[in-house]
Scaffold this motif. Sequence first.
Motif, PDB file in Angstrom:
ATOM      1  N   LYS A  53      18.920   0.174 -61.249  1.00 55.10           N
ATOM      2  CA  LYS A  53      17.380   0.102 -60.897  1.00 55.10           C
ATOM      3  C   LYS A  53      17.206  -0.927 -59.746  1.00 55.10           C
ATOM      4  N   ASP A  58      16.252  -0.469 -56.856  1.00 54.27           N
ATOM      5  CA  ASP A  58      15.044  -0.222 -56.171  1.00 54.27           C
ATOM      6  C   ASP A  58      13.853  -1.073 -56.553  1.00 54.27           C
ATOM      7  N   LEU A  59      13.993  -1.240 -57.806  1.00 53.83           N
ATOM      8  CA  LEU A  59      12.919  -2.172 -58.307  1.00 53.83           C
ATOM      9  C   LEU A  59      12.813  -3.933 -57.713  1.00 53.83           C
ATOM     10  N   SER A 104      20.876   2.348 -57.574  1.00 52.22           N
ATOM     11  CA  SER A 104      19.621   2.742 -57.791  1.00 52.22           C
ATOM     12  C   SER A 104      19.926   4.340 -57.958  1.00 52.22           C
ATOM     13  N   ALA A 105      19.631   4.773 -59.234  1.00 49.75           N
ATOM     14  CA  ALA A 105      19.711   6.256 -59.227  1.00 49.75           C
ATOM     15  C   ALA A 105      18.638   7.089 -58.412  1.00 49.75           C
ATOM     16  N   THR A 106      17.677   6.468 -58.744  1.00 51.82           N
ATOM     17  CA  THR A 106      16.448   7.281 -58.026  1.00 51.82           C
ATOM     18  C   THR A 106      16.651   7.339 -56.462  1.00 51.82           C
ATOM     19  N   GLN A 149      22.283  -1.927 -73.069  1.00 53.81           N
ATOM     20  CA  GLN A 149      21.171  -1.782 -73.918  1.00 53.81           C
ATOM     21  C   GLN A 149      20.277  -0.526 -73.488  1.00 53.81           C
ATOM     22  N   GLY A 157      17.678   2.113 -72.680  1.00 56.37           N
ATOM     23  CA  GLY A 157      16.929   1.902 -71.351  1.00 56.37           C
ATOM     24  C   GLY A 157      17.411   1.293 -69.989  1.00 56.37           C
ATOM     25  N   ALA A 158      18.939   0.974 -70.185  1.00 62.36           N
ATOM     26  CA  ALA A 158      19.246   0.292 -69.271  1.00 62.36           C
ATOM     27  C   ALA A 158      19.750   1.164 -67.981  1.00 62.36           C
ATOM     28  N   GLY A 159      19.515   2.476 -68.136  1.00 62.87           N
ATOM     29  CA  GLY A 159      19.500   3.473 -66.997  1.00 62.87           C
ATOM     30  C   GLY A 159      21.130   4.260 -67.320  1.00 62.87           C
ATOM     31  N   LYS A 160      21.754   4.062 -68.454  1.00 56.64           N
ATOM     32  CA  LYS A 160      22.765   4.886 -68.716  1.00 56.64           C
ATOM     33  C   LYS A 160      22.983   6.303 -68.404  1.00 56.64           C
ATOM     34  N   SER A 161      21.939   6.782 -69.004  1.00 51.25           N
ATOM     35  CA  SER A 161      21.987   8.505 -69.053  1.00 51.25           C
ATOM     36  C   SER A 161      21.677   8.838 -67.517  1.00 51.25           C
ATOM     37  N   THR A 162      20.772   8.055 -66.982  1.00 51.62           N
ATOM     38  CA  THR A 162      20.451   8.598 -65.735  1.00 51.62           C
ATOM     39  C   THR A 162      21.705   8.205 -64.651  1.00 51.62           C
ATOM     40  N   VAL A 188      17.482  11.930 -70.443  1.00 46.99           N
ATOM     41  CA  VAL A 188      16.820  10.543 -69.985  1.00 46.99           C
ATOM     42  C   VAL A 188      15.831  10.419 -70.672  1.00 46.99           C
ATOM     43  N   GLN A 189      15.453   9.266 -71.247  1.00 45.34           N
ATOM     44  CA  GLN A 189      14.515   9.054 -72.351  1.00 45.34           C
ATOM     45  C   GLN A 189      13.154   8.763 -71.259  1.00 45.34           C
ATOM     46  N   ARG A 221      16.148  10.155 -79.271  1.00 46.27           N
ATOM     47  CA  ARG A 221      16.758  10.787 -78.171  1.00 46.27           C
ATOM     48  C   ARG A 221      18.128  11.540 -78.576  1.00 46.27           C
TER      49      ARG A 221
HETATM   50  P1  GDP Z   1      19.577   4.845 -71.281  1.00 52.10           P
HETATM   51  O1  GDP Z   1      18.739   4.583 -72.443  1.00 52.10           O
HETATM   52  O2  GDP Z   1      20.472   3.532 -70.795  1.00 52.10           O
HETATM   53  O3  GDP Z   1      20.482   5.867 -71.216  1.00 52.10           O
HETATM   54  O4  GDP Z   1      18.384   4.676 -69.896  1.00 52.10           O
HETATM   55  P2  GDP Z   1      17.982   6.208 -69.415  1.00 52.10           P
HETATM   56  O5  GDP Z   1      18.885   6.589 -68.263  1.00 52.10           O
HETATM   57  O6  GDP Z   1      17.454   6.986 -70.374  1.00 52.10           O
HETATM   58  O7  GDP Z   1      16.636   5.314 -68.559  1.00 52.10           O
HETATM   59  C1  GDP Z   1      15.717   4.653 -68.901  1.00 52.10           C
HETATM   60  C2  GDP Z   1      14.558   4.544 -67.809  1.00 52.10           C
HETATM   61  O8  GDP Z   1      14.885   3.895 -66.737  1.00 52.10           O
HETATM   62  C3  GDP Z   1      13.952   5.965 -67.631  1.00 52.10           C
HETATM   63  O9  GDP Z   1      12.608   5.992 -67.607  1.00 52.10           O
HETATM   64  C4  GDP Z   1      14.571   6.024 -66.258  1.00 52.10           C
HETATM   65  O10 GDP Z   1      13.886   7.088 -65.500  1.00 52.10           O
HETATM   66  C5  GDP Z   1      14.487   4.828 -65.717  1.00 52.10           C
HETATM   67  N1  GDP Z   1      15.712   4.695 -64.475  1.00 52.10           N
HETATM   68  C6  GDP Z   1      16.803   5.000 -64.640  1.00 52.10           C
HETATM   69  N2  GDP Z   1      17.527   4.587 -63.406  1.00 52.10           N
HETATM   70  C7  GDP Z   1      16.723   4.049 -62.492  1.00 52.10           C
HETATM   71  C8  GDP Z   1      16.649   3.693 -61.283  1.00 52.10           C
HETATM   72  O11 GDP Z   1      17.667   3.539 -60.654  1.00 52.10           O
HETATM   73  N3  GDP Z   1      15.501   3.296 -60.837  1.00 52.10           N
HETATM   74  C9  GDP Z   1      14.201   3.278 -61.604  1.00 52.10           C
HETATM   75  N4  GDP Z   1      13.135   2.611 -60.832  1.00 52.10           N
HETATM   76  N5  GDP Z   1      14.200   3.764 -62.691  1.00 52.10           N
HETATM   77  C10 GDP Z   1      15.308   4.347 -63.280  1.00 52.10           C
END
Ligand code: GDP
Length: 383
Positions: free
Chosen positions: A172, A174-175, A202-204, A226, A228-233, A246-247, A257
């Motif tokens: 993330k 981009d944040l 940044s996946a987005t 953790q 919400g860390a963005g693993k699935s994305t 993706v959650q 999920r």
């Molecule tokens: P996981 O629990 O580690 O698999 O996390 P997820 O992939 O489900 O992502 C958790 C949240 O982070 C979701 O709301 C995603 O849309 C958000 N997210 C994931 N990657 C990015 C990113 O590169 N940038 C931003 N701004 N948000 C992201």
Amino acid sequence: MSFSSSSVSSHPLAVYGWDEGWEAEFAPYAEQGLLPGRVVRVDRGLCDVITPVGTVRADTEFVVPRDPMKVVCTGDWVAVDPDGSDPLYVRTLLPRRTAFVRSTSSKRSEGQVLATNIDHVVICVSLAVELDLGRIERFLALAMSSSNGEALLHKSALSWESGAQPVVVLTKADLVPDAVTLAYLVQDVETTAPGVPVLTASATRGEGLDVLSAVVGGGTSVLLGQSGAGKSTLANALLGEDVLEVQAARDVDGKGRHTTTTRNLLALPGGGVLIDTPGLRGVGLWDAEVGVGQVFSEIEELSERCRFHDCAHESEPGCAVRSAVDAGELPVRRLESYRKLMRENQWIVAKTDARLRAEIKKDWKRKGAQGRAAMEAKRGRWR
Ligand code: GDP
Ligand code: ZN
């Protein structure tokens, strides 16, 4: 039948990680007419195996189910008997190069194998929240404790070389408002993890994915981090399609999920293989003492110069670790996380090892007695 290296790379299983090493390991089974395959999913004694003739369902009842560490697991290479119908039979489990193991419950202290034959452990850390360097250290220790299954059973043989290589990905990106801040964050993590590559993504925005894709391209990877860390994305970005769910942003605790795929092992279009098993979420420490030492190598080095061999770096005279802290060379936070991790880890090992448990108890008693003696000495002064 003999194979040249070109036939290994054009082998139908090459995209799933088949290489000359597996080829050689499998040779005696090829002579028996068995099929090589990699396990993509396990479900109560039955597994889905990708073989040169497609995905087959196979029963594992003939392969040593008595040892929980040798239960067939996602990532394993096996020999399947092609004779029979659904399900076929797994005849042999090829020796694992690495295994990711976690302690099961507090009562039973055997390990549970979560994934095997992993080359890269990708630790995902979200930049959406404040960096928790202590948590990164914990994940690193865990990554480094992944090892080959045999070595884990005989703790002495644990080593960095036999385990998977860790990589930290700051997600993330981009944040983060600007590039300078981002560079500082990367630097902080690099200091916490000496020698470990630290990437940003940044996946987005689709940034940093090419570098990550190149890193995971040469082997089998798992994503840790953790919820919400963005693993699935990140996984979906690497896969080029939405395979994993993706959650929703609200669902930060990750409850309820699930993944939409029935395969826990996926070939990446850019090369490499990704393993994502439900058990890999929320992993705990398991026998990570060597890993701890590697994450905190500078502390281990310093402690060799302590006056006492068994220095606890508390109040002992001639402690090189404390003097490094006093001189501002070692952040006190580092020493504290080191202690915390060592204590925790010692306890986990002790659960499996009665002799060690007895030693720790004796040590506690001794420290207690010393404490009492010190208190009494102090009181004596006032008498
Ligand atoms: P996981 O629990 O580690 O698999 O996390 P997820 O992939 O489900 O992502 C958790 C949240 O982070 C979701 O709301 C995603 O849309 C958000 N997210 C994931 N990657 C990015 C990113 O590169 N940038 C931003 N701004 N948000 C992201
Ligand atoms: Zn010391």
